[in-house]
Design an enzyme around this catalytic site. Structure first.
Site, short mmCIF file in Angstrom:
data_model
loop_
_atom_site.label_atom_id
_atom_site.label_comp_id
_atom_site.label_asym_id
_atom_site.label_seq_id
_atom_site.Cartn_x
_atom_site.Cartn_y
_atom_site.Cartn_z
N LYS A 78 78.27 -64.85 97.35
CA LYS A 78 77.35 -63.71 97.37
C LYS A 78 76.54 -63.70 96.07
CE LYS A 78 77.52 -58.68 98.19
NZ LYS A 78 78.41 -57.55 98.51
N SER A 153 77.32 -54.77 102.45
CA SER A 153 76.25 -55.50 101.82
C SER A 153 76.44 -57.01 101.81
CB SER A 153 76.09 -55.01 100.38
OG SER A 153 77.25 -55.29 99.61
N SER A 177 81.88 -53.50 102.07
CA SER A 177 80.90 -54.59 102.16
C SER A 177 81.44 -55.95 102.55
CB SER A 177 80.15 -54.73 100.84
OG SER A 177 79.13 -53.78 100.83
N1 GLN Z 1 77.79 -49.22 102.48
C1 GLN Z 1 78.42 -48.86 101.25
C2 GLN Z 1 77.37 -48.52 100.23
O1 GLN Z 1 76.24 -48.61 100.55
C3 GLN Z 1 79.33 -49.95 100.76
C4 GLN Z 1 78.64 -51.04 100.03
C5 GLN Z 1 79.57 -51.98 99.36
O2 GLN Z 1 80.76 -52.05 99.68
N2 GLN Z 1 79.04 -52.72 98.38
O3 GLN Z 1 77.64 -48.18 99.13
#
Ligand code: GLN
Length: 489
Positions: A78, A153, A177
């Protein structure tokens, strides 16, 4: 096209160790597939083809008896993991051109285990989002249906694994994410216990919630990768010094007597029927394997989304303050003063979602609102933690949906951020309590899109999660179902 792309990471590792295929051969094959297919999925932001081939040749020359199970297996990282000399953008314009001078600890560990990085994976900007559409460089498309999001994400990580553009991927999980994109793309992913995997070199979003973890084709692959990632790191002050037991060798232990809890709060009447049915069916499969299914209560769940978005935004507003155009990445040109440099760089460099989070975070931390919002959210976090402790008094593992439904269409979520935040209700409580949780494919919805089941365990019980998921995958084939629309058709 070769057969190698259909193997799991562990199977490929064995084929390499036995000399049935060479590392340059599989690396070349993966790079060609990326060149051919990834124009559609956009799972990679940077492909480091030359470096990957150099490394593949070097590893092949050093191949000896007794190498680790992932030796020579190509994968992706990532783009919020620092890689020495390789662009690390967090999918933000603000970090365009930023090449860190060092590697994240997890990158070093993977290299020591013989990993071959193919490149950096697309994501939501600074890991903020649930669809990978907030990427400055354009969204990731779901390999099952390119009109759908891959989740976020770590959408690039999930899509790359689902499309066979890397045998496993490393993502990060602040509020879901890893697990949510894994569910949307039909792959397996695990968010480890907070403190068990080093965050050194992971670009911070919300430091008390962030955790690095693997996405793979099945639980066994995730176990192999997590064994490499886990461990104390003196460069991360929140890393926990303890002995991490083996994961792979425990996978086949029986489930006899293991209590699996279904929290009533996770199956409300309004939950999508197909999701509820698939997760309950997963419970049935585990029961046939010797587990005991118990109904449990998970109090505090109703506060999780609100508490998470307050705390995550507060921490983000502080973590993202460092991007001022001076130290990292992109800078606005032609400014007259230092203040104008800060202001224009941040105004033009950050996307809408990152700005929304920073404003919200600054608001909840401001002196007039700190008590009402930030402190209240901290109290809710303690209630949620307590709720999990209570539930784990009645069971060993919790089983819940990962998401309320399958992957939405591109563009659908962005128009309604509040609804998108609500969709995180099953994943964010886990981060608030610092627990490990795994997402595994457990069925398809009416349109043939993958659905996921989430397993949650007490701290440092990753071994149990992987064992349960592995048992499930011995008796089901959801993790083997090939995506639609890809080369395999
Ligand atoms: N959807 C969640 C957010 O927008 C989780 C994102 C994540 O785990 N990085 O914060």
């Amino acid at each position: 096209m070769t057969q190698w792309e259909h193997l799991t990471a562990l199977e490929l590792g064995r084929a390499i160790a036995r000399g049935e295929v060479t590392i340059p051969e599989v690396t070349q094959g993966a790079l060609e597939r990326i060149a051919r297919e990834d124009q559609v999925y956009h799972s990679y932001l940077t492909v480091t083809g030359e470096q990957a081939m150099d490394r593949a040749h070097r590893l092949q020359a050093q191949l000896a008896k007794g190498v680790g199970p992932l030796y020579g297996v190509p994968m992706g990282l990532k783009d919020n993991l620092c890689t020495r000399g390789v662009p690390t953008t967090c999918a933000s314009k603000l970090l365009e051109g930023f090449c860190p001078p060092y590697n994240a600890t997890v990158v070093e560990r993977l290299e020591a285990a013989g990993g071959v990085s193919l490149g950096k994976l697309n994501m939501d900007e600074f890991a903020m989002g649930s669809t990978s559409e907030t990427s400055h460089f354009g969204p990731v498309r779901n390999p099952w249906d390119t009109q759908r999001v891959a989740g976020g994400s770590s959408g690039g990580a999930a899509a790359a694994v689902a499309a066979g553009l890397g045998w496993y991927a490393i993502g990060s999980d602040t509020g879901g994410s890893i697990r949510q994109p894994a569910a949307y793309c039909g792959v397996t992913g695990i968010k480890p216990t907070y403190g068990s995997v080093s965050r050194y070199g992971l670009v911070a979003y919300a430091s008390s919630l962030d955790q690095v973890g693997p996405l793979g084709r099945d639980a066994a692959d995730c176990a192999a990768v997590l064994e490499v990632l886990q461990g104390w790191d003196r460069r991360d002050a929140t890393s926990v010094e303890r002995t991490y037991g083996p994961l792979l060798s425990q996978l086949n232990q029986p489930l006899n007597g293991l209590r699996i809890g279904l929290p009533a709060q996770c199956f409300p009447p309004e939950l999508d029927g197909q999701t509820a049915r698939c997760v309950r069916q997963a419970a049935q499969v585990l029961k046939e394997r010797g587990a005991r299914i118990v109904e449990v209560s998970l109090p505090g769940l109703e506060y999780a989304v609100a508490a998470y978005y307050i705390l995550a935004s507060a921490e983000a507003s502080s973590n993202l303050a460092r991007y001022d155009g001076v130290k990292y990445g992109w800078r606005a040109e032609g400014t007259q003063s230092l203040e104008e440099l800060y202001c224009r760089t941040r105004t033009q460099g950050f996307g809408l979602e990152a700005k929304r989070r920073m404003l919200l975070g600054a608001f909840v931390l401001s002196s007039g609102h700190y008590e009402d919002y930030y402190r209240t959210a901290l109290r809710a976090r303690a209630v949620i933690d307590q709720g999990f402790r209570q539930a784990f008094g009645q069971c060993d593992v919790l089983l819940t949906p990962v998401t309320p439904a399958a992957a939405p269409r591109l563009g659908e979520s962005l128009s309604n951020p509040l609804e998108m935040y609500q969709g995180d209700l099953y994943t964010v409580p886990v981060n608030l309590a610092g627990l490990p949780a795994l997402s595994m494919p457990c069925g398809l919805d009416g349109e043939g899109l993958p659905l996921g089941a989430q397993l949650i365990a007490p701290r440092f019980e990753e071994g149990v999660l992987l064992r349960v998921a592995h048992a499930f995958q011995q008796d089901t084939a959801y993790h083997k179902v090939q995506r639609r629309g890809g080369l395999e058709g």
